[in-house]
Scaffold this motif. Structure first.
Motif, PDB file in Angstrom:
ATOM      1  N   GLN A 110       0.545  -1.311  -0.519  1.00  0.00           N
ATOM      2  CA  GLN A 110       0.175  -0.079   0.532  1.00  0.00           C
ATOM      3  C   GLN A 110       0.647   1.405   0.175  1.00  0.00           C
ATOM      4  OE1 GLN A 110      -3.379  -0.574   3.061  1.00  0.00           O
ATOM      5  NE2 GLN A 110      -2.580  -2.104   3.130  1.00  0.00           N
ATOM      6  N   CYS A 111       1.994   1.325   0.804  1.00  0.00           N
ATOM      7  CA  CYS A 111       2.627   2.355   0.333  1.00  0.00           C
ATOM      8  C   CYS A 111       3.161   3.414  -1.242  1.00  0.00           C
ATOM      9  CB  CYS A 111       3.864   1.446   1.422  1.00  0.00           C
ATOM     10  SG  CYS A 111       3.957   1.254   2.871  1.00  0.00           S
ATOM     11  N   PHE A 112       2.951   2.133  -1.954  1.00  0.00           N
ATOM     12  CA  PHE A 112       3.625   2.831  -3.381  1.00  0.00           C
ATOM     13  C   PHE A 112       2.269   3.637  -3.963  1.00  0.00           C
ATOM     14  CE2 PHE A 112       3.137   1.499  -7.963  1.00  0.00           C
ATOM     15  CZ  PHE A 112       4.338   2.857  -8.509  1.00  0.00           C
ATOM     16  N   PRO A 113       1.138   2.836  -4.009  1.00  0.00           N
ATOM     17  CA  PRO A 113       0.144   3.969  -4.025  1.00  0.00           C
ATOM     18  C   PRO A 113      -0.315   4.999  -2.703  1.00  0.00           C
ATOM     19  CG  PRO A 113      -0.912   1.942  -3.679  1.00  0.00           C
ATOM     20  CD  PRO A 113       0.374   1.813  -3.456  1.00  0.00           C
ATOM     21  N   HIS A 114       0.396   5.035  -2.036  1.00  0.00           N
ATOM     22  CA  HIS A 114       0.396   6.044  -1.276  1.00  0.00           C
ATOM     23  C   HIS A 114       1.549   7.595  -1.536  1.00  0.00           C
ATOM     24  CE1 HIS A 114      -2.545   4.886   1.386  1.00  0.00           C
ATOM     25  NE2 HIS A 114      -1.951   4.310   1.797  1.00  0.00           N
ATOM     26  N   PHE A 115       2.536   7.081  -1.759  1.00  0.00           N
ATOM     27  CA  PHE A 115       3.599   7.311  -2.562  1.00  0.00           C
ATOM     28  C   PHE A 115       3.219   8.399  -3.722  1.00  0.00           C
ATOM     29  CE2 PHE A 115       7.499   8.152  -5.540  1.00  0.00           C
ATOM     30  CZ  PHE A 115       8.445   8.951  -4.281  1.00  0.00           C
ATOM     31  N   VAL A 116       2.324   7.775  -4.821  1.00  0.00           N
ATOM     32  CA  VAL A 116       1.914   8.297  -6.006  1.00  0.00           C
ATOM     33  C   VAL A 116       1.222   8.975  -6.063  1.00  0.00           C
ATOM     34  CG1 VAL A 116       1.195   7.618  -7.784  1.00  0.00           C
ATOM     35  CG2 VAL A 116       2.791   6.695  -6.967  1.00  0.00           C
ATOM     36  N   THR A 117       0.018   9.084  -5.046  1.00  0.00           N
ATOM     37  CA  THR A 117      -0.622   9.638  -4.711  1.00  0.00           C
ATOM     38  C   THR A 117      -0.171  11.193  -4.433  1.00  0.00           C
ATOM     39  OG1 THR A 117      -1.517   8.523  -2.784  1.00  0.00           O
ATOM     40  CG2 THR A 117      -2.769   8.452  -3.947  1.00  0.00           C
ATOM     41  N   GLY A 118       0.679  11.467  -3.845  1.00  0.00           N
ATOM     42  CA  GLY A 118       1.821  12.309  -3.014  1.00  0.00           C
ATOM     43  C   GLY A 118       2.291  13.072  -4.629  1.00  0.00           C
ATOM     44  N   ILE A 119       2.707  12.888  -4.966  1.00  0.00           N
ATOM     45  CA  ILE A 119       2.856  13.064  -6.152  1.00  0.00           C
ATOM     46  C   ILE A 119       2.258  13.826  -7.287  1.00  0.00           C
ATOM     47  CG2 ILE A 119       3.948  12.836  -8.853  1.00  0.00           C
ATOM     48  CD1 ILE A 119       5.582  10.942  -7.866  1.00  0.00           C
ATOM     49  N   PHE A 120       0.427  13.417  -6.731  1.00  0.00           N
ATOM     50  CA  PHE A 120      -0.821  13.874  -7.748  1.00  0.00           C
ATOM     51  C   PHE A 120      -1.296  14.839  -6.532  1.00  0.00           C
ATOM     52  CE2 PHE A 120      -2.768   9.475  -8.847  1.00  0.00           C
ATOM     53  CZ  PHE A 120      -1.564   9.082  -9.846  1.00  0.00           C
ATOM     54  N   THR A 121      -0.947  14.779  -4.937  1.00  0.00           N
ATOM     55  CA  THR A 121      -1.262  15.971  -4.512  1.00  0.00           C
ATOM     56  C   THR A 121      -0.497  17.520  -4.643  1.00  0.00           C
ATOM     57  OG1 THR A 121      -2.137  14.452  -2.616  1.00  0.00           O
ATOM     58  CG2 THR A 121      -1.976  16.589  -2.054  1.00  0.00           C
ATOM     59  N   VAL A 122       1.174  16.949  -5.094  1.00  0.00           N
ATOM     60  CA  VAL A 122       1.871  18.256  -5.284  1.00  0.00           C
ATOM     61  C   VAL A 122       1.742  18.997  -6.418  1.00  0.00           C
ATOM     62  CG1 VAL A 122       4.757  19.070  -6.567  1.00  0.00           C
ATOM     63  CG2 VAL A 122       3.785  17.421  -3.928  1.00  0.00           C
ATOM     64  N   THR A 123       0.986  18.081  -7.657  1.00  0.00           N
ATOM     65  CA  THR A 123       1.011  18.271  -8.839  1.00  0.00           C
ATOM     66  C   THR A 123      -0.062  19.185  -9.284  1.00  0.00           C
ATOM     67  OG1 THR A 123       0.513  16.632  -9.890  1.00  0.00           O
ATOM     68  CG2 THR A 123       3.062  17.098 -10.078  1.00  0.00           C
ATOM     69  N   GLN A 124      -1.634  18.749  -8.335  1.00  0.00           N
ATOM     70  CA  GLN A 124      -2.741  18.835  -8.125  1.00  0.00           C
ATOM     71  C   GLN A 124      -3.514  17.857  -9.674  1.00  0.00           C
ATOM     72  OE1 GLN A 124      -5.959  19.301  -6.306  1.00  0.00           O
ATOM     73  NE2 GLN A 124      -3.511  18.708  -5.093  1.00  0.00           N
ATOM     74  N   THR A 125      -2.773  17.134  -9.641  1.00  0.00           N
ATOM     75  CA  THR A 125      -3.145  15.963 -11.646  1.00  0.00           C
ATOM     76  C   THR A 125      -3.227  14.200 -10.997  1.00  0.00           C
ATOM     77  OG1 THR A 125      -3.925  15.874 -13.857  1.00  0.00           O
ATOM     78  CG2 THR A 125      -0.911  16.252 -12.577  1.00  0.00           C
ATOM     79  N   VAL A 126      -3.589  13.540 -11.586  1.00  0.00           N
ATOM     80  CA  VAL A 126      -3.331  12.508 -11.598  1.00  0.00           C
ATOM     81  C   VAL A 126      -2.898  11.860 -12.774  1.00  0.00           C
ATOM     82  CG1 VAL A 126      -5.361  12.115  -9.832  1.00  0.00           C
ATOM     83  CG2 VAL A 126      -5.916  12.080 -12.905  1.00  0.00           C
ATOM     84  N   PHE A 127      -2.397  12.577 -14.176  1.00  0.00           N
ATOM     85  CA  PHE A 127      -2.438  12.352 -15.620  1.00  0.00           C
ATOM     86  C   PHE A 127      -2.956  11.660 -16.236  1.00  0.00           C
ATOM     87  CE2 PHE A 127       1.226  12.954 -12.167  1.00  0.00           C
ATOM     88  CZ  PHE A 127       1.819  14.260 -12.345  1.00  0.00           C
ATOM     89  N   HIS A 128      -3.854  10.585 -15.452  1.00  0.00           N
ATOM     90  CA  HIS A 128      -4.576   9.761 -16.610  1.00  0.00           C
ATOM     91  C   HIS A 128      -5.437   8.938 -15.311  1.00  0.00           C
ATOM     92  CE1 HIS A 128      -5.838   6.354 -19.312  1.00  0.00           C
ATOM     93  NE2 HIS A 128      -5.401   7.291 -20.134  1.00  0.00           N
ATOM     94  N   PRO A 129      -6.616   8.913 -16.068  1.00  0.00           N
ATOM     95  CA  PRO A 129      -7.863   8.136 -15.264  1.00  0.00           C
ATOM     96  C   PRO A 129      -7.729   6.525 -14.951  1.00  0.00           C
ATOM     97  CG  PRO A 129      -8.771   9.544 -17.617  1.00  0.00           C
ATOM     98  CD  PRO A 129      -6.891  10.013 -17.315  1.00  0.00           C
ATOM     99  N   GLY A 130      -6.584   6.621 -15.693  1.00  0.00           N
ATOM    100  CA  GLY A 130      -6.445   5.043 -15.594  1.00  0.00           C
ATOM    101  C   GLY A 130      -4.870   4.836 -14.808  1.00  0.00           C
ATOM    102  N   LEU A 131      -4.281   5.432 -14.691  1.00  0.00           N
ATOM    103  CA  LEU A 131      -3.147   5.894 -13.686  1.00  0.00           C
ATOM    104  C   LEU A 131      -4.348   5.943 -12.198  1.00  0.00           C
ATOM    105  CD1 LEU A 131      -0.448   5.786 -12.825  1.00  0.00           C
ATOM    106  CD2 LEU A 131      -0.408   7.888 -12.583  1.00  0.00           C
ATOM    107  N   ALA A 132      -4.740   6.821 -11.939  1.00  0.00           N
ATOM    108  CA  ALA A 132      -5.732   6.875 -10.839  1.00  0.00           C
ATOM    109  C   ALA A 132      -6.835   5.598 -10.552  1.00  0.00           C
ATOM    110  CB  ALA A 132      -6.390   7.994 -11.288  1.00  0.00           C
ATOM    111  N   LYS A 133      -7.040   5.522 -11.282  1.00  0.00           N
ATOM    112  CA  LYS A 133      -7.777   3.462 -10.909  1.00  0.00           C
ATOM    113  C   LYS A 133      -7.024   2.781 -11.364  1.00  0.00           C
ATOM    114  CE  LYS A 133     -11.011   0.379 -13.277  1.00  0.00           C
ATOM    115  NZ  LYS A 133     -12.919   1.344 -12.197  1.00  0.00           N
TER     116      LYS A 133
END
Length: 363
Positions: A110-133
């Protein structure tokens, strides 16, 4: 107002305007917008909405970086614990430590998606809906499986303490693998459900937290099943820990270890800390709208509780389990005793133990 900002705007309106709680973005797109004019005086500018929530560019960076740092720290701490358990034959031969190992594997994933969502938070984008899913597909099934293995571990400890016959029946030989397979099967079902086009849990950078996409037909059913497992499961685990502590207190006089009282206190500490933390997290996570103010920082706190859940077990293992602490600190080999286990100890270890029945309450 650009169309890509509509989902965020509607999400804020759902939070701040009761009239829009059940407002569907699909309905918004396919219906005449004027039909909703009677439900609001005017649409606020998105910058005003950000101000209302308390989110700023600075908080985006602070929260995002904190999420990445905490998730990496939890993963490193868990790696030390898991590698110690896996490399030690005396530890890994016990079913309880096998459960602890696989529980930790699902927890650390679970630490991996939490790390990635930290990037989402800084950039305020999920880049692609598939990545968010994909992040939801990794995070939620792993936490559900973590909860199931927590139940199985507490049951295993109770059986170990109660009866050697029952321990052999439920966990002897390769039978412990059946329990791992059951948990893995549930994990697979959640992965398939959340990978489908009919259910999704996704991270929302604007709110520093997660939510199910209720516009999809099966999201609410997946969420309800998750809630039943996580809330119901934690109380089942609590029940077994209560039985364990009661059993230890009743049988204390039968054991010859002078430190048995301290051992019982260690069990109580482990059970209390882990159970209380998970209970608070699971209950608040699935009932936050009843128990917490619907505000950005409430959601942020819950998300950090989820991230820090991956730190609870390593910290407890390290503090309470002297064997693991010794191995991590000195890298020496030695025999570590099992988790809440009653077994016959038939080896002399550095002249510190004699042949007798021992109680180990090291986590």
């Amino acid at each position: 107002m650009s169309t890509e900002k509509i989902p965020n705007l509607i999400f804020y309106l759902k939070i701040y305007s009761p009239a829009f709680r059940h407002f569907s973005i699909t309905h918004f797109i396919t219906s005449d917008f004027k039909s909703y004019e009677s439900k609001m005086m005017s649409l606020p500018d998105e910058s005003n909405i950000v101000s209302m929530s308390g989110r700023t560019v600075q908080t985006d960076w602070i929260i995002g970086i904190a999420m990445m740092v905490v998730s990496v720290s939890c993963a490193i701490a868990y790696y030390l614990i898991l590698s110690t358990i896996y490399k030690d034959k005396e530890l890994f031969r016990m079913a309880s430590y096998k459960f602890m190992f696989f529980l930790g594997v699902f927890d650390v994933f679970q630490c991996f998606p939490h790390f990635v969502t930290g990037i989402f938070t800084v950039t305020q984008t999920v880049f692609h809906p598939g990545l968010a899913k994909a992040m939801g597909v990794i995070a939620t099934p792993c936490y559900v499986t973590f909860t199931l293995l927590t139940i199985f571990l507490s049951f295993n400890r109770f059986i170990q303490l109660s009866s050697n016959t029952l321990e052999l029946f439920f966990f002897g030989g390769k039978r412990w693998m059946i329990w791992i397979l059951i948990a893995s099967f549930i994990w697979l079902l959640f992965v398939l459900a959340l990978s489908s086009p009919w259910a999704t849990i996704r991270y929302i950078p604007d709110w520093y937290s997660w939510d199910y996409d209720t516009d999809l037909p099966f999201s609410k059913y997946v969420q309800k099943v998750e809630m039943c497992i996580e809330i119901g499961g934690i109380f089942v685990s609590m029940f077994f820990y209560i039985l364990i502590i009661n059993k230890l207190l009743k049988t204390k006089k039968h054991y010859l270890i002078s430190k048995s009282y301290n051992a019982e206190i260690k069990v109580l500490i482990q059970a209390t800390v882990i159970t209380v933390y998970c209970t608070v997290l699971n209950v608040l996570w699935h009932n936050y709208s009843w128990l917490l103010p619907q505000h950005l920082w409430s959601y942020t706190a819950l998300n950090f509780m989820w991230i820090c859940n991956s730190a609870v077990h390593p910290v407890i293992y390290f503090i309470v389990n002297k064997a693991i602490r010794h191995k991590i600190g000195t890298k020496r080999s030695g025999t570590a005793l099992g988790a809440v286990t009653v077994f016959e100890h038939r080896k002399l270890e550095k002249a510190t133990h004699t042949d007798h029945t021992m109680v180990s309450v090291k986590y």
